[in-house]
Design an enzyme around this catalytic site. Sequence first.
Site, PDB file in Angstrom:
ATOM      1  N   GLY A  52       0.701  -1.234   0.009  1.00  0.00           N
ATOM      2  CA  GLY A  52      -0.013  -0.020   0.036  1.00  0.00           C
ATOM      3  C   GLY A  52       0.781   1.351  -0.039  1.00  0.00           C
ATOM      4  N   ASP A 114      -4.705   1.723  11.274  1.00  0.00           N
ATOM      5  CA  ASP A 114      -6.204   1.280  11.691  1.00  0.00           C
ATOM      6  C   ASP A 114      -6.017   0.992  13.245  1.00  0.00           C
ATOM      7  OD1 ASP A 114      -8.709   0.377  12.136  1.00  0.00           O
ATOM      8  OD2 ASP A 114      -8.505  -1.124  10.861  1.00  0.00           O
ATOM      9  N   PHE A 163     -13.767   2.505   4.717  1.00  0.00           N
ATOM     10  CA  PHE A 163     -12.889   1.709   4.079  1.00  0.00           C
ATOM     11  C   PHE A 163     -12.580   2.516   2.815  1.00  0.00           C
ATOM     12  CE2 PHE A 163     -10.843  -1.384   1.674  1.00  0.00           C
ATOM     13  CZ  PHE A 163     -10.050  -2.376   2.709  1.00  0.00           C
TER      14      PHE A 163
HETATM   15  P1  IMP Z   1      -3.495  -1.989  11.221  1.00  0.00           P
HETATM   16  O1  IMP Z   1      -2.900  -3.113  11.189  1.00  0.00           O
HETATM   17  O2  IMP Z   1      -4.836  -2.698  11.655  1.00  0.00           O
HETATM   18  O3  IMP Z   1      -3.427  -0.712  11.610  1.00  0.00           O
HETATM   19  O4  IMP Z   1      -4.101  -2.192   9.526  1.00  0.00           O
HETATM   20  C1  IMP Z   1      -3.258  -1.217   8.674  1.00  0.00           C
HETATM   21  C2  IMP Z   1      -3.337  -2.252   7.420  1.00  0.00           C
HETATM   22  O5  IMP Z   1      -4.403  -2.753   7.093  1.00  0.00           O
HETATM   23  C3  IMP Z   1      -2.780  -1.227   6.353  1.00  0.00           C
HETATM   24  O6  IMP Z   1      -1.373  -1.488   6.122  1.00  0.00           O
HETATM   25  C4  IMP Z   1      -3.664  -1.727   5.084  1.00  0.00           C
HETATM   26  O7  IMP Z   1      -2.844  -2.856   4.300  1.00  0.00           O
HETATM   27  C5  IMP Z   1      -5.008  -2.486   5.787  1.00  0.00           C
HETATM   28  N1  IMP Z   1      -5.942  -1.435   5.807  1.00  0.00           N
HETATM   29  C6  IMP Z   1      -6.546  -0.753   6.882  1.00  0.00           C
HETATM   30  N2  IMP Z   1      -7.641  -0.155   6.511  1.00  0.00           N
HETATM   31  C7  IMP Z   1      -7.669  -0.069   5.113  1.00  0.00           C
HETATM   32  C8  IMP Z   1      -8.422   0.592   4.207  1.00  0.00           C
HETATM   33  O8  IMP Z   1      -9.498   1.508   4.529  1.00  0.00           O
HETATM   34  N3  IMP Z   1      -8.340   0.214   2.634  1.00  0.00           N
HETATM   35  C9  IMP Z   1      -7.225  -0.598   2.340  1.00  0.00           C
HETATM   36  N4  IMP Z   1      -6.488  -1.140   3.357  1.00  0.00           N
HETATM   37  C10 IMP Z   1      -6.563  -0.954   4.776  1.00  0.00           C
END
Ligand code: IMP
Length: 205
Positions: A52, A114, A163
């Site tokens: 990403g 997130d 999202f």
């Molecule tokens: P976390 O580990 O919960 O902080 O999530 C982060 C990872 O989840 C990011 O590096 C993304 O790959 C994915 N992610 C979280 N939210 C989204 C979104 O809204 N769109 C696309 N990918 C997301």
Amino acid sequence: MEKAMTPRHPLEGEILYSADQILRGIEGLAKKLERQFGRGQEPVCLVGVMMGAFPFLCDLARALLTTGVPNVVTDHLFIESYVGTAPDGEPRIYRDLRMPITDRTVVLLEDIVDTGATLSCARAHLLAQHPRQLITCALLERRNANPNPPLDHRVFVIPSDAFVIGYGLDWNGQGREFDDISVINTDHARVMERFFSSPKEPASV
Ligand code: IMP
């Protein structure tokens, strides 16, 4: 001229940030980082969490060059954690850095934070290699994310329930190439979901 904030693809819902706004935000981040690095000639290592953060990494490297930070090296850390719109277990590093970062200034770049689990996983992995300084940056942070420790820099904060796709962010591998960031069009995603949930045919070799 500012581009129209109109979705161009059926998977795009409301556009939150246009390509121009994203680039301006990244230029602002480059200026803050330039002040934080100081005037040394040592290379600065930019590490993008893949897939990403790919466009973010390239545009930030370009913005740093324009801002007067010429010694930038880039590398990638491949971490997997999401399937569709939901987290899928613990984040897992499946491809490591190629460059040494010991005693270097390292800037870790995430597309979106997130829960902060991916950031924590990447951060711990890099700290184990003893960089001189580790600075964490996210293009987007969900409101109420509260990663521990907090991010050093975020470019934009988005609503906690959105999202989003575009500018590197995907849904099931789609949307990374869109130059704007939009919320996903759930009606279209629901139609496409059938395609992703159908059992895969065995590959013929
Ligand atoms: P976390 O580990 O919960 O902080 O999530 C982060 C990872 O989840 C990011 O590096 C993304 O790959 C994915 N992610 C979280 N939210 C989204 C979104 O809204 N769109 C696309 N990918 C997301």
